[in-house]
Design a protein around this motif. Structure first.
Motif, PDB file in Angstrom:
ATOM      1  N   PHE A   5     -21.991 -18.490  25.463  1.00  0.00           N
ATOM      2  CA  PHE A   5     -20.658 -19.273  25.383  1.00  0.00           C
ATOM      3  C   PHE A   5     -19.820 -19.173  26.258  1.00  0.00           C
ATOM      4  O   PHE A   5     -18.784 -18.170  27.068  1.00  0.00           O
ATOM      5  CB  PHE A   5     -19.764 -18.830  24.190  1.00  0.00           C
ATOM      6  CG  PHE A   5     -18.292 -19.463  23.225  1.00  0.00           C
ATOM      7  CD1 PHE A   5     -18.560 -20.559  23.004  1.00  0.00           C
ATOM      8  CD2 PHE A   5     -17.321 -18.979  23.772  1.00  0.00           C
ATOM      9  CE1 PHE A   5     -17.851 -21.811  22.489  1.00  0.00           C
ATOM     10  CE2 PHE A   5     -16.090 -20.069  22.771  1.00  0.00           C
ATOM     11  CZ  PHE A   5     -16.358 -21.568  22.739  1.00  0.00           C
ATOM     12  N   SER A   6     -20.165 -20.396  27.074  1.00  0.00           N
ATOM     13  CA  SER A   6     -19.252 -20.453  28.428  1.00  0.00           C
ATOM     14  C   SER A   6     -17.323 -20.338  28.334  1.00  0.00           C
ATOM     15  O   SER A   6     -17.083 -21.686  27.880  1.00  0.00           O
ATOM     16  CB  SER A   6     -19.615 -21.386  29.246  1.00  0.00           C
ATOM     17  OG  SER A   6     -20.937 -21.273  29.579  1.00  0.00           O
ATOM     18  N   ILE A   7     -16.566 -19.846  29.019  1.00  0.00           N
ATOM     19  CA  ILE A   7     -15.277 -20.022  29.585  1.00  0.00           C
ATOM     20  C   ILE A   7     -14.717 -20.190  30.020  1.00  0.00           C
ATOM     21  O   ILE A   7     -15.351 -19.779  30.674  1.00  0.00           O
ATOM     22  CB  ILE A   7     -14.492 -19.541  28.687  1.00  0.00           C
ATOM     23  CG1 ILE A   7     -15.166 -18.850  26.776  1.00  0.00           C
ATOM     24  CG2 ILE A   7     -12.735 -19.191  28.212  1.00  0.00           C
ATOM     25  CD1 ILE A   7     -14.169 -17.194  26.418  1.00  0.00           C
ATOM     26  N   ALA A   8     -13.937 -21.803  30.950  1.00  0.00           N
ATOM     27  CA  ALA A   8     -13.506 -22.193  32.647  1.00  0.00           C
ATOM     28  C   ALA A   8     -11.833 -21.164  32.438  1.00  0.00           C
ATOM     29  O   ALA A   8     -11.538 -22.115  31.553  1.00  0.00           O
ATOM     30  CB  ALA A   8     -13.726 -23.879  33.034  1.00  0.00           C
ATOM     31  N   PHE A   9     -11.370 -20.987  33.355  1.00  0.00           N
ATOM     32  CA  PHE A   9     -10.613 -20.768  33.206  1.00  0.00           C
ATOM     33  C   PHE A   9      -9.780 -21.303  34.605  1.00  0.00           C
ATOM     34  O   PHE A   9     -10.103 -21.244  35.285  1.00  0.00           O
ATOM     35  CB  PHE A   9      -9.124 -19.706  33.389  1.00  0.00           C
ATOM     36  CG  PHE A   9     -10.445 -18.658  33.983  1.00  0.00           C
ATOM     37  CD1 PHE A   9      -9.307 -18.361  34.590  1.00  0.00           C
ATOM     38  CD2 PHE A   9     -11.147 -17.899  33.775  1.00  0.00           C
ATOM     39  CE1 PHE A   9      -9.926 -17.164  35.574  1.00  0.00           C
ATOM     40  CE2 PHE A   9     -11.670 -17.153  34.848  1.00  0.00           C
ATOM     41  CZ  PHE A   9     -10.471 -16.685  35.898  1.00  0.00           C
ATOM     42  N   THR A  19     -11.311 -12.900  25.241  1.00  0.00           N
ATOM     43  CA  THR A  19     -12.640 -11.884  25.874  1.00  0.00           C
ATOM     44  C   THR A  19     -13.098 -10.885  25.508  1.00  0.00           C
ATOM     45  O   THR A  19     -14.599 -10.724  24.674  1.00  0.00           O
ATOM     46  CB  THR A  19     -12.718 -12.115  27.551  1.00  0.00           C
ATOM     47  OG1 THR A  19     -12.281 -11.497  28.343  1.00  0.00           O
ATOM     48  CG2 THR A  19     -12.995 -13.732  27.555  1.00  0.00           C
ATOM     49  N   ARG A  20     -11.889  -9.728  25.471  1.00  0.00           N
ATOM     50  CA  ARG A  20     -12.290  -8.474  24.529  1.00  0.00           C
ATOM     51  C   ARG A  20     -12.487  -8.465  23.492  1.00  0.00           C
ATOM     52  O   ARG A  20     -13.029  -8.326  22.913  1.00  0.00           O
ATOM     53  CB  ARG A  20     -10.912  -7.325  24.763  1.00  0.00           C
ATOM     54  CG  ARG A  20     -10.937  -6.001  24.285  1.00  0.00           C
ATOM     55  CD  ARG A  20     -10.181  -5.180  25.352  1.00  0.00           C
ATOM     56  NE  ARG A  20      -8.865  -5.586  25.031  1.00  0.00           N
ATOM     57  CZ  ARG A  20      -8.141  -6.358  25.880  1.00  0.00           C
ATOM     58  NH1 ARG A  20      -8.415  -6.214  26.980  1.00  0.00           N
ATOM     59  NH2 ARG A  20      -6.584  -6.735  25.678  1.00  0.00           N
ATOM     60  N   LEU A  31     -20.810 -13.890  26.560  1.00  0.00           N
ATOM     61  CA  LEU A  31     -19.517 -14.886  27.688  1.00  0.00           C
ATOM     62  C   LEU A  31     -20.330 -15.297  28.531  1.00  0.00           C
ATOM     63  O   LEU A  31     -20.833 -13.892  29.200  1.00  0.00           O
ATOM     64  CB  LEU A  31     -18.651 -14.031  27.068  1.00  0.00           C
ATOM     65  CG  LEU A  31     -18.136 -14.020  25.301  1.00  0.00           C
ATOM     66  CD1 LEU A  31     -16.552 -13.078  26.142  1.00  0.00           C
ATOM     67  CD2 LEU A  31     -16.677 -15.311  25.477  1.00  0.00           C
ATOM     68  N   SER A  32     -20.019 -16.069  29.524  1.00  0.00           N
ATOM     69  CA  SER A  32     -20.424 -16.559  30.523  1.00  0.00           C
ATOM     70  C   SER A  32     -18.131 -17.306  31.043  1.00  0.00           C
ATOM     71  O   SER A  32     -17.789 -18.573  30.353  1.00  0.00           O
ATOM     72  CB  SER A  32     -20.544 -17.547  30.737  1.00  0.00           C
ATOM     73  OG  SER A  32     -20.852 -17.871  31.890  1.00  0.00           O
ATOM     74  N   VAL A  33     -17.459 -16.441  31.666  1.00  0.00           N
ATOM     75  CA  VAL A  33     -16.779 -16.724  31.822  1.00  0.00           C
ATOM     76  C   VAL A  33     -15.830 -16.918  33.667  1.00  0.00           C
ATOM     77  O   VAL A  33     -16.914 -15.779  34.211  1.00  0.00           O
ATOM     78  CB  VAL A  33     -15.658 -15.720  31.343  1.00  0.00           C
ATOM     79  CG1 VAL A  33     -13.908 -16.311  32.058  1.00  0.00           C
ATOM     80  CG2 VAL A  33     -15.475 -15.326  29.495  1.00  0.00           C
ATOM     81  N   PHE A  34     -15.689 -18.009  34.093  1.00  0.00           N
ATOM     82  CA  PHE A  34     -16.171 -18.051  34.969  1.00  0.00           C
ATOM     83  C   PHE A  34     -14.768 -19.375  35.792  1.00  0.00           C
ATOM     84  O   PHE A  34     -13.745 -20.114  34.844  1.00  0.00           O
ATOM     85  CB  PHE A  34     -16.605 -18.952  35.664  1.00  0.00           C
ATOM     86  CG  PHE A  34     -17.034 -20.025  34.619  1.00  0.00           C
ATOM     87  CD1 PHE A  34     -17.050 -22.046  35.310  1.00  0.00           C
ATOM     88  CD2 PHE A  34     -17.755 -20.490  33.534  1.00  0.00           C
ATOM     89  CE1 PHE A  34     -16.576 -22.376  35.048  1.00  0.00           C
ATOM     90  CE2 PHE A  34     -17.852 -21.967  33.027  1.00  0.00           C
ATOM     91  CZ  PHE A  34     -17.432 -23.209  34.434  1.00  0.00           C
ATOM     92  N   ARG A  35     -14.229 -18.541  36.913  1.00  0.00           N
ATOM     93  CA  ARG A  35     -13.079 -19.871  37.327  1.00  0.00           C
ATOM     94  C   ARG A  35     -13.236 -21.243  38.315  1.00  0.00           C
ATOM     95  O   ARG A  35     -14.315 -20.951  38.363  1.00  0.00           O
ATOM     96  CB  ARG A  35     -11.939 -19.097  38.693  1.00  0.00           C
ATOM     97  CG  ARG A  35     -11.068 -19.289  38.338  1.00  0.00           C
ATOM     98  CD  ARG A  35      -9.520 -18.179  39.535  1.00  0.00           C
ATOM     99  NE  ARG A  35      -9.471 -18.766  40.406  1.00  0.00           N
ATOM    100  CZ  ARG A  35      -9.570 -18.006  41.525  1.00  0.00           C
ATOM    101  NH1 ARG A  35      -8.326 -16.454  41.393  1.00  0.00           N
ATOM    102  NH2 ARG A  35      -9.343 -18.015  42.589  1.00  0.00           N
ATOM    103  N   THR A  36     -12.487 -22.097  37.436  1.00  0.00           N
ATOM    104  CA  THR A  36     -12.365 -23.852  38.170  1.00  0.00           C
ATOM    105  C   THR A  36     -10.758 -23.657  39.001  1.00  0.00           C
ATOM    106  O   THR A  36      -9.790 -23.008  38.691  1.00  0.00           O
ATOM    107  CB  THR A  36     -13.088 -24.531  37.523  1.00  0.00           C
ATOM    108  OG1 THR A  36     -13.762 -25.413  37.861  1.00  0.00           O
ATOM    109  CG2 THR A  36     -11.896 -24.133  35.940  1.00  0.00           C
TER     110      THR A  36
END
Length: 265
Positions: A5-9, A19-20, A31-36
């Motif tokens: 599940f991918s989350i951009a921020f 995310t915790r 989880l895949s979390v990345f800044r954009t």
């Protein structure tokens, strides 16, 4: 292949607490979390790189669903020796003679009042590859920037100061996702962001096709009718003869001594 599940921020948003909670509730989904960047915050949704995106509004909402999360105050970032550095807060009127090191359209309140915009003397912006380079120019006294508080804090330095700007619009943070892809995982993340407990989560409520039947509430008219039926039924019951005894007292009959004072003759 494991499910992801991918989350951009965008910069300034801190998704760690969400995310915790996700890791605790859905450990089987990685989880895949990345800044954009602001420029890409919407694109990462449309091209499928992200399932959800924590965005800074406004964005093109066509085909997207949004939940507003919170607002951020804007702050003026300036060199430490700026004449406004000791102020508690500022207003746009204090900044009309300043050089803004960003697109004037980013701060329309300043754009509409700034001298350099009004008289055409605004000079081109110097090359700035990222916010760190922008802060270098701010620290050197080349100009100012007006940023959301969290972004200014993220790029804070000892040689710049930030002060609230009272009369510019707040920055709005929202959760966005593709409307056609409102999956159970998306619903779960929405619940987490909104603070729902696991028991109240939509994804844990009812399986598709097994929706519980809602019990209709009785109206006042229906309640009155039901009361009348009960009353009629009670009136229709035959009277029951009281059970008597030929000798001795029944439970309901008074004592022969009732009413006499103790010790009386």
């Amino acid at each position: 292949m494991p499910v992801t599940f991918s989350i951009a921020f965008v910069a300034g948003v801190t998704p760690t607490k969400w995310t915790r909670i996700w890791a605790e509730r859905r450990p089987e989904v990685e989880l895949s979390v990345f800044r954009t960047s602001i420029a890409d915050q919407e694109l990462v949704l449309r091209d499928g790189r992200a399932d959800v995106s924590l965005v800074r509004l406004p964005i093109d909402e066509d085909g997207l669903s949004l939940i507003n999360l919170y607002n951020e105050i804007p702050v003026l970032v300036m060199a430490k020796d700026h004449f406004l550095a000791d102020a508690d807060s500022v207003v746009v009127a204090d900044l009309v003679d300043e050089h803004l090191l960003q697109d004037p359209d980013d701060v329309p309140e300043w754009r509409d009042a700034a001298v350099e915009v009004r008289d055409g003397s605004r000079r081109p912006l110097p090359p700035m590859r990222d916010m760190d380079e922008t802060m270098e120019l701010v620290a050197a006294g080349v100009g100012i920037v007006i940023l959301p508080h969290s972004v200014a804090r993220l790029h804070s330095r000892k040689d710049v100061v930030s002060k609230p700007v009272e009369d510019t619009a707040e920055s709005r943070i929202a959760l966005a996702w593709r409307t056609v892809d409102t999956t159970p995982d998306v619903e779960e993340f929405i619940g987490i962001v909104r603070g729902r407990t696991p028991d109240s989560s939509r994804t844990n409520a009812v399986a598709a096709g097994d929706e519980p039947v809602k019990k209709e509430k009785k109206t006042a008219k229906a309640k009155a009718a039901a009361k009348a039926v009960r009353a009629a039924a009670a009136a229709a019951k035959p009277a029951t003869a009281r059970k008597t005894q030929s000798a001795g007292r029944t439970r309901n009959s008074p004592s022969p001594q009732a009413g006499k004072r103790r010790g009386g003759r």
